[in-house]
Design an enzyme around this catalytic site. Sequence first.
Site, PDB file in Angstrom:
ATOM      1  N   CYS A  10      20.970  71.675  38.584  1.00  0.00           N
ATOM      2  CA  CYS A  10      22.047  70.903  37.975  1.00  0.00           C
ATOM      3  C   CYS A  10      22.213  71.417  36.541  1.00  0.00           C
ATOM      4  CB  CYS A  10      21.801  69.394  38.036  1.00  0.00           C
ATOM      5  SG  CYS A  10      20.434  68.773  37.052  1.00  0.00           S
ATOM      6  N   CYS A  84      26.848  72.109  38.940  1.00  0.00           N
ATOM      7  CA  CYS A  84      26.736  73.186  37.952  1.00  0.00           C
ATOM      8  C   CYS A  84      27.784  74.269  38.169  1.00  0.00           C
ATOM      9  CB  CYS A  84      25.335  73.777  37.920  1.00  0.00           C
ATOM     10  SG  CYS A  84      24.768  74.464  39.464  1.00  0.00           S
ATOM     11  N   CYS A  88      25.517  79.354  39.201  1.00  0.00           N
ATOM     12  CA  CYS A  88      24.395  79.760  40.031  1.00  0.00           C
ATOM     13  C   CYS A  88      24.694  81.100  40.689  1.00  0.00           C
ATOM     14  CB  CYS A  88      24.140  78.695  41.100  1.00  0.00           C
ATOM     15  SG  CYS A  88      22.625  78.949  42.006  1.00  0.00           S
TER      16      CYS A  88
END
Length: 145
Positions: A10, A84, A88
């Site tokens: 997150c 997020c 990533c």
Amino acid sequence: MSKPTVLFVCVHNAGRSQMAAGWLRKLAGEIVEVRSAGSEPADQLNPVAVQAMREVGIDITAAVPQLLATEDVRASDVVITMGCGDTCPVFPGKRYEDWELLDPAGQPIEVVRGVRDEIRRRVEKLVGELGSGTAGRVHDHDDAE
């Protein structure tokens, strides 16, 4: 067969991902390696998240928010993101899931309890999949080319 590695990501690695990691450690025990990280880690855990987890007998106070590193993703079998966005990195052969969950930052305990309980439901499902051997099945990420 080696045990699967699950990475929860997150933004601040101070609430949702830490609660999910706590639940997975509690519910899966030694059958899985648990990691968590954040794209912009906070300097400490969200104290309301810590309190909500303590209420169900899970102590996450020893956890420290960590910066997401490419190697964390590369070393994981299952990557679960929580708000997020595209921060990533995506690697072929990994299973990715995005769990849309309210950010507990700044929320009262009553709201954070709801987030905690929703995370538990999702982690229980994941544990069932890990136990049946389906958690490691690759779900191609739509953005991967």
